[in-house]
Enzyme design. Structure first.
Site, PDB file in Angstrom:
ATOM      1  N   TRP A 109      17.172  50.356  38.613  1.00 41.62           N
ATOM      2  CA  TRP A 109      17.616  51.591  39.280  1.00 41.62           C
ATOM      3  C   TRP A 109      18.480  51.305  40.494  1.00 41.62           C
ATOM      4  O   TRP A 109      19.507  51.954  40.698  1.00 41.62           O
ATOM      5  CB  TRP A 109      16.420  52.475  39.644  1.00 41.62           C
ATOM      6  CG  TRP A 109      15.747  53.031  38.425  1.00 41.62           C
ATOM      7  CD1 TRP A 109      14.488  52.758  37.984  1.00 41.62           C
ATOM      8  CD2 TRP A 109      16.314  53.939  37.458  1.00 41.62           C
ATOM      9  NE1 TRP A 109      14.238  53.430  36.810  1.00 41.62           N
ATOM     10  CE2 TRP A 109      15.335  54.154  36.472  1.00 41.62           C
ATOM     11  CE3 TRP A 109      17.550  54.555  37.332  1.00 41.62           C
ATOM     12  CZ2 TRP A 109      15.561  54.990  35.364  1.00 41.62           C
ATOM     13  CZ3 TRP A 109      17.773  55.393  36.234  1.00 41.62           C
ATOM     14  CH2 TRP A 109      16.789  55.602  35.276  1.00 41.62           C
ATOM     15  N   ASP A 178      15.388  55.321  47.619  1.00 44.42           N
ATOM     16  CA  ASP A 178      15.036  56.009  46.377  1.00 44.42           C
ATOM     17  C   ASP A 178      13.521  55.870  46.196  1.00 44.42           C
ATOM     18  O   ASP A 178      13.021  54.773  45.949  1.00 44.42           O
ATOM     19  CB  ASP A 178      15.791  55.356  45.207  1.00 44.42           C
ATOM     20  CG  ASP A 178      15.423  55.937  43.851  1.00 44.42           C
ATOM     21  OD1 ASP A 178      14.547  56.822  43.784  1.00 44.42           O
ATOM     22  OD2 ASP A 178      16.023  55.487  42.844  1.00 44.42           O
ATOM     23  N   LYS A 202       8.683  62.180  37.941  1.00 45.83           N
ATOM     24  CA  LYS A 202       7.757  61.056  37.910  1.00 45.83           C
ATOM     25  C   LYS A 202       6.421  61.455  38.550  1.00 45.83           C
ATOM     26  O   LYS A 202       5.401  61.451  37.899  1.00 45.83           O
ATOM     27  CB  LYS A 202       8.336  59.844  38.649  1.00 45.83           C
ATOM     28  CG  LYS A 202       9.774  59.493  38.256  1.00 45.83           C
ATOM     29  CD  LYS A 202       9.858  58.714  36.959  1.00 45.83           C
ATOM     30  CE  LYS A 202      11.246  58.677  36.316  1.00 45.83           C
ATOM     31  NZ  LYS A 202      12.335  58.146  37.104  1.00 45.83           N
TER      32      LYS A 202
HETATM   33  C1  LIG Z   1      13.831  57.737  36.879  1.00 45.87           C
HETATM   34  C2  LIG Z   1      14.433  57.140  38.079  1.00 45.87           C
HETATM   35  C3  LIG Z   1      15.748  57.429  38.473  1.00 45.87           C
HETATM   36  C4  LIG Z   1      16.670  58.281  37.660  1.00 45.87           C
HETATM   37  O1  LIG Z   1      16.302  59.588  37.636  1.00 45.87           O
HETATM   38  P1  LIG Z   1      17.051  60.662  36.724  1.00 45.87           P
HETATM   39  O2  LIG Z   1      16.372  61.913  37.112  1.00 45.87           O
HETATM   40  O3  LIG Z   1      16.855  60.257  35.306  1.00 45.87           O
HETATM   41  O4  LIG Z   1      18.484  60.642  37.124  1.00 45.87           O
HETATM   42  C5  LIG Z   1      16.212  56.861  39.636  1.00 45.87           C
HETATM   43  N1  LIG Z   1      15.438  56.049  40.381  1.00 45.87           N
HETATM   44  C6  LIG Z   1      14.177  55.747  40.025  1.00 45.87           C
HETATM   45  C7  LIG Z   1      13.370  54.847  40.896  1.00 45.87           C
HETATM   46  C8  LIG Z   1      13.628  56.285  38.873  1.00 45.87           C
HETATM   47  O5  LIG Z   1      12.371  55.980  38.520  1.00 45.87           O
END
Ligand SMILES: *Cc1c(COP(=O)(O)O)cnc(C)c1O
Length: 372
Positions: A109, A178, A202
């Site tokens: 990511w 993030d 998540k």
């Molecule tokens: C799933 C995820 C993303 C991407 O998210 P989307 O909603 O699919 O764009 C980015 N960073 C992390 C850490 C993730 O787990």
């Protein structure tokens, strides 16, 4: 296919992930008639008083849960975590002359985020390049640039299972993080960050909404070609309502925040997270190499635990058996990401200690049956 009842399944999905049952029951009630309005929560105008209450409550509950200081704004946007990979660069790359940003790449990511940022400025890679993603190199190996506009990292790499157990010291450079897969699983000091973002699907809701927390003084220096929907200044000025926000996803998120508050807040989530992940890692560590987690012990994720089973050659057979037998017992979504293989156990807040215990017992049995 055989139909199942909800109580017969334990969902260890990495995302979209399990939601608390209480949240779903409430959502079911509000689906056709929200709070006596005679319309579905999905049918409320985003400009209505009723929706405004939902939005305000979600923001206030998140502020309470994370103790967000008043000089931070909270946005509810679309475009997912991936959208923020671009938004962060467009909005912040200009903070310093030279348009350089420092990126810690510790998994897929953050690698994607860095690649996206390269479209908008100069990206400096803080860590030695590697495609293994099993550790966070020691501070002595970091290459931070003196004139960076911001420093970026991913607190928890959902695919590779690498989680920071500390907040990097950037010597005053704004820190962007993030937290898509571990927000609200532990306490931290928001003051240490410039921007924090997290996709909902998540650990805090259903897909569709991304929460962005921004320190006020960083707003307003976006590049002139920043897409309007991603412009923090525009979205802050319109309270996330510049365009139609993902109303249903915000509503669900609000229910999840309230559920977390009613269940002991972040402190309780942190205790649970530790208890659950310790349970699984303990089995892995004591399996004499039967279960193999490739991640360095200093940065193992509490929410996403990847591991392989058995010796290299027999791996695939045993892993398939593990996944199939687990599924027979109702435990689903345990297959590792296609890029990593093996097993991945995702333990977000909605997965209970008891459910994790059930998996732990299965792992012990599997180990006893198959170890040589
Ligand atoms: C799933 C995820 C993303 C991407 O998210 P989307 O909603 O699919 O764009 C980015 N960073 C992390 C850490 C993730 O787990």
């Amino acid at each position: 296919m055989e139909t199942k009842e909800r109580h017969e399944v334990i969902n260890f999905s990495p995302g979209p992930a399990k939601l608390p049952c209480q949240v779903l029951m409430q959502a079911q009630k509000d689906l056709t008639n929200y709070n006596g309005t005679g319309v579905s929560v999905m049918e409320l105008s985003h400009r209505s008083q009723d929706f405004n209450k939902i939005l305000t409550a979600a923001e206030n509950d998140l502020r309470d849960l994370l103790d967000i200081p008043s000089n931070y704004k909270v946005l509810f946007l679309q475009g997912g975590g991936t959208g923020q990979f671009s938004a962060v660069a467009c909005n912040l790359m200009n903070l310093r002359e030279g348009q350089t940003a420092d990126y810690f790449v510790t998994g897929c990511w953050s690698a994607k985020a860095a690649k996206e940022a390269e479209k908008f400025g100069k990206v400096n890679y803080v860590l030695p390049k590697s495609n293994k993603y099993t550790s966070i190199p020691d501070k002595s190996e970091w290459n931070l640039s003196p004139d960076a506009s911001y420093v970026y990292y991913c607190d928890n790499e959902t695919v590779h299972g690498v989680e920071f157990q500390f907040i990097p010291d950037t010597k005053g450079v704004p820190l962007v993080c993030d937290m898509s897969s571990n927000i609200l699983t532990r306490k931290f000091d928001v003051n240490k960050f410039g921007v924090i973002f997290a996709g909902a699907q998540k650990n805090i809701g259903c897909a569709g909404c991304t929460v962005v927390i921004i320190r006020e003084d960083l707003i307003g220096q976006q590049m002139s070609n920043t897409p309007t929907v991603f412009c923090y200044k525009t979205q802050v000025g319109n309270n996330s309502l510049y365009n139609t926000p993902p109303t249903y996803s915000i509503y669900i998120m609000g229910l999840v925040f309230r559920w977390k508050k009613e269940h002991g807040g972040v402190e309780a989530m942190e205790d649970n997270s530790k208890q659950k992940s310790d349970m699984i890692y303990k089995i892995v560590n004591n399996s004499s190499g039967f279960f193999v987690c490739p991640v360095d012990k200093k940065c193992r994720s509490r929410t996403n635990i990847p591991f392989r089973i058995g010796s290299q050659d027999g791996c695939d057979v045993l892993e398939k058996k593990f996944i199939d037998e687990a599924a027979e017992k109702g435990m689903i979504q345990l297959k590792g990401h296609r890029s990593v293989g093996g097993i991945r156990v995702s333990l977000y807040n909605a997965v209970t200690v008891k459910e994790t215990q059930y998996l732990a017992e299965f792992m012990e049995d599997f180990l006893a049956k198959h170890r040589n």
